[in-house]
Write an enzyme that holds these catalytic residues in place. Structure first.
Site, PDB file in Angstrom:
ATOM      1  N   ASP A   1      -1.912  10.886  -2.268  1.00 21.27           N
ATOM      2  CA  ASP A   1      -2.267   9.848  -3.248  1.00 21.27           C
ATOM      3  C   ASP A   1      -2.534  10.443  -4.621  1.00 21.27           C
ATOM      4  O   ASP A   1      -2.337   9.791  -5.638  1.00 21.27           O
ATOM      5  CB  ASP A   1      -3.474   9.045  -2.760  1.00 21.27           C
ATOM      6  CG  ASP A   1      -3.007   8.000  -1.777  1.00 21.27           C
ATOM      7  OD1 ASP A   1      -2.710   8.358  -0.630  1.00 21.27           O
ATOM      8  OD2 ASP A   1      -2.887   6.826  -2.177  1.00 21.27           O
TER       9      ASP A   1
ATOM     10  N   ARG B   1       0.839  -1.189   0.000  1.00 21.83           N
ATOM     11  CA  ARG B   1       0.000   0.000   0.000  1.00 21.83           C
ATOM     12  C   ARG B   1       0.876   1.242   0.000  1.00 21.83           C
ATOM     13  O   ARG B   1       2.084   1.160   0.141  1.00 21.83           O
ATOM     14  CB  ARG B   1      -0.943  -0.026   1.219  1.00 21.83           C
ATOM     15  CG  ARG B   1      -0.207  -0.463   2.493  1.00 21.83           C
ATOM     16  CD  ARG B   1      -0.635   0.197   3.703  1.00 21.83           C
ATOM     17  NE  ARG B   1      -0.456   1.627   3.652  1.00 21.83           N
ATOM     18  CZ  ARG B   1       0.708   2.253   3.828  1.00 21.83           C
ATOM     19  NH1 ARG B   1       1.837   1.595   4.040  1.00 21.83           N
ATOM     20  NH2 ARG B   1       0.767   3.573   3.777  1.00 21.83           N
TER      21      ARG B   1
HETATM   22  O1  MRU Z   1      -4.637   3.350   2.162  1.00 16.01           O
HETATM   23  P1  MRU Z   1      -3.150   3.538   2.114  1.00 16.01           P
HETATM   24  O2  MRU Z   1      -2.469   2.981   3.317  1.00 16.01           O
HETATM   25  O3  MRU Z   1      -2.564   3.038   0.820  1.00 16.01           O
HETATM   26  O4  MRU Z   1      -2.979   5.115   2.151  1.00 16.01           O
HETATM   27  C1  MRU Z   1      -1.682   5.636   2.058  1.00 16.01           C
HETATM   28  C2  MRU Z   1      -1.631   7.123   2.193  1.00 16.01           C
HETATM   29  O5  MRU Z   1      -2.635   7.784   2.314  1.00 16.01           O
HETATM   30  C3  MRU Z   1      -0.292   7.760   2.064  1.00 16.01           C
HETATM   31  O6  MRU Z   1      -0.245   8.933   2.813  1.00 16.01           O
HETATM   32  C4  MRU Z   1      -0.030   8.091   0.586  1.00 16.01           C
HETATM   33  O7  MRU Z   1      -0.240   6.985  -0.233  1.00 16.01           O
HETATM   34  C5  MRU Z   1       1.339   8.601   0.376  1.00 16.01           C
HETATM   35  S1  MRU Z   1       2.484   7.286   0.595  1.00 16.01           S
HETATM   36  C6  MRU Z   1       3.996   7.845   0.333  1.00 16.01           C
END
Ligand code: MRU
Length: 343
Positions: free
Chosen positions: A233, A44
């Site tokens: 994201d 993730r």
């Molecule tokens: O749901 P996730 O754990 O994939 O969410 C991750 C995040 O929100 C992070 O802050 C984002 O992907 C940046 S990772 C460098």
């Protein structure tokens, strides 16, 4: 410790759902298993999802049996669609898929295309990793000695398949000898902060304090936070940023307390096709992730719950966006177009 590693005919990932209790590595050789690992958050974080998606397509391509290039392309498109259908918000995933499909269209016979796809996936991984190292160096300049830094979710090596974004900036500042106090929000519902950021910081020997998400205002109001730094994201052309649910709340609180609020992300997270955050697709996950914690029910059976995985922080709450190509400030529209999103 590697979030993801290409092993020639399979991919090894560290299963992030089992941390911190167990360090379990999974070897995946089918693209369907990569898709499932992304969906279930075994891997993730926006950059890591992009890298995993590219490797998934490469794995799928290696196994395609086709009599013509057209048949190969058709099967590759179906594989890419399976990867694309995993999670909608992280821009990095869709950029990686586009790059892989472009390589497949470039020419050569089927074996040459398969080799080119593997090379492209490795290149995507290398470039994402390099970008996070670079942006961490640039971002560390914003962190002063003795700062108390609050961060949300997990944005370190495991989220990026590289050095890290927000957590990379913190790690770099620490390596530069700055004495930091780090506040880590637990990040409900899936506890990426409590489970993964805490695990990474502990391994790195960086002192930190774990707080619940709802404690952020308390610490800010007492003057115990000097800056907030988070990942992203997807970043729209105007600077509006999608990040882990709760980020918007932190940004509003930070503004209220005149605390700088930084977003750190590689340019692969920028989406120049979107004018504003209103157009960013927000993943809705299972309500069970809210009604349960690590499988244990915490609410009466059958209650209504919602689980948006991300929220949008409007650009006016963001003090600066840190990328590998430079640090952008208002007016974001201009800066983001200048820096661009990598193709
Ligand atoms: O749901 P996730 O754990 O994939 O969410 C991750 C995040 O929100 C992070 O802050 C984002 O992907 C940046 S990772 C460098």
């Amino acid at each position: 410790m590697k979030a993801i590693e290409w092993l020639g005919d399979r991919v090894r990932i560290l299963d992030q759902t089992r941390l911190p209790q167990e360090e379990v590595y999974l070897e995946l050789s089918r693209y369907q298993d990569i898709a499932s690992a992304i969906r279930k958050l075994k891997i993730r974080g926006a950059p890591a999802i992009g890298v995993a998606g590219a490797y998934g397509i490469a794995l799928g391509a290696l196994k395609i049996k086709a009599k013509s290039r057209e048949e190969f392309q058709e099967k590759l498109r179906a594989i890419s669609q399976t990867i694309a259908d995993t999670r909608p918000t992280a821009r990095n995933l869709f950029r990686a898929i586009d790059r892989m499909l472009k390589v497949a269209e470039a020419g050569g016979d089927i074996d040459q295309i398969k080799a080119a796809l593997v090379n492209e996936a490795i290149k995507i991984h290398t470039e994402e990793a390099e970008a996070t190292t670079k942006l961490s160096q640039l971002g560390a300049e914003l962190i002063e000695d003795s700062f108390a830094v609050l961060t949300h979710c997990n944005t370190g090596a495991l989220a990026t398949a590289g050095y890290g974004t927000a957590l990379g900036v913190i790690k770099k500042a620490w390596e530069q000898g700055k004495k930091l106090r780090v506040l880590v929000t637990e990040t409900r519902p899936l506890l990426q902060g409590a489970r993964i950021t805490a695990w990474e910081l502990k391994r790195a020997g960086i002192p930190f304090t774990l707080i619940t998400d709802s404690m952020a205002g308390y610490f800010m109001s007492r003057g115990e936070v000097d800056c907030v730094i988070v990942g992203a994201d997807r970043i729209a052309s105007n600077g509006d940023t999608a990040n882990k649910i709760g980020t918007y709340t932190l940004a509003v609180l930070a503004k209220e307390h005149s605390i700088p609020f930084y977003v750190a992300a590689p340019t692969t997270t920028i989406d120049l096709t979107l004018a504003s955050g209103a157009q960013i697709p927000i993943e809705q996950r299972s309500p069970e992730e809210v009604t349960r914690i690590q499988g244990v029910s915490i609410a009466p059976e059958g209650v209504n719950a919602q689980n948006p995985a991300f929220d949008i922080t409007p650009h006016q709450y963001i003090t600066a966006i840190i990328t590998e190509r430079g640090i952008i400030k208002e007016p974001y529209g201009e800066g983001i177009i200048r820096i661009g999103g990598r193709g």
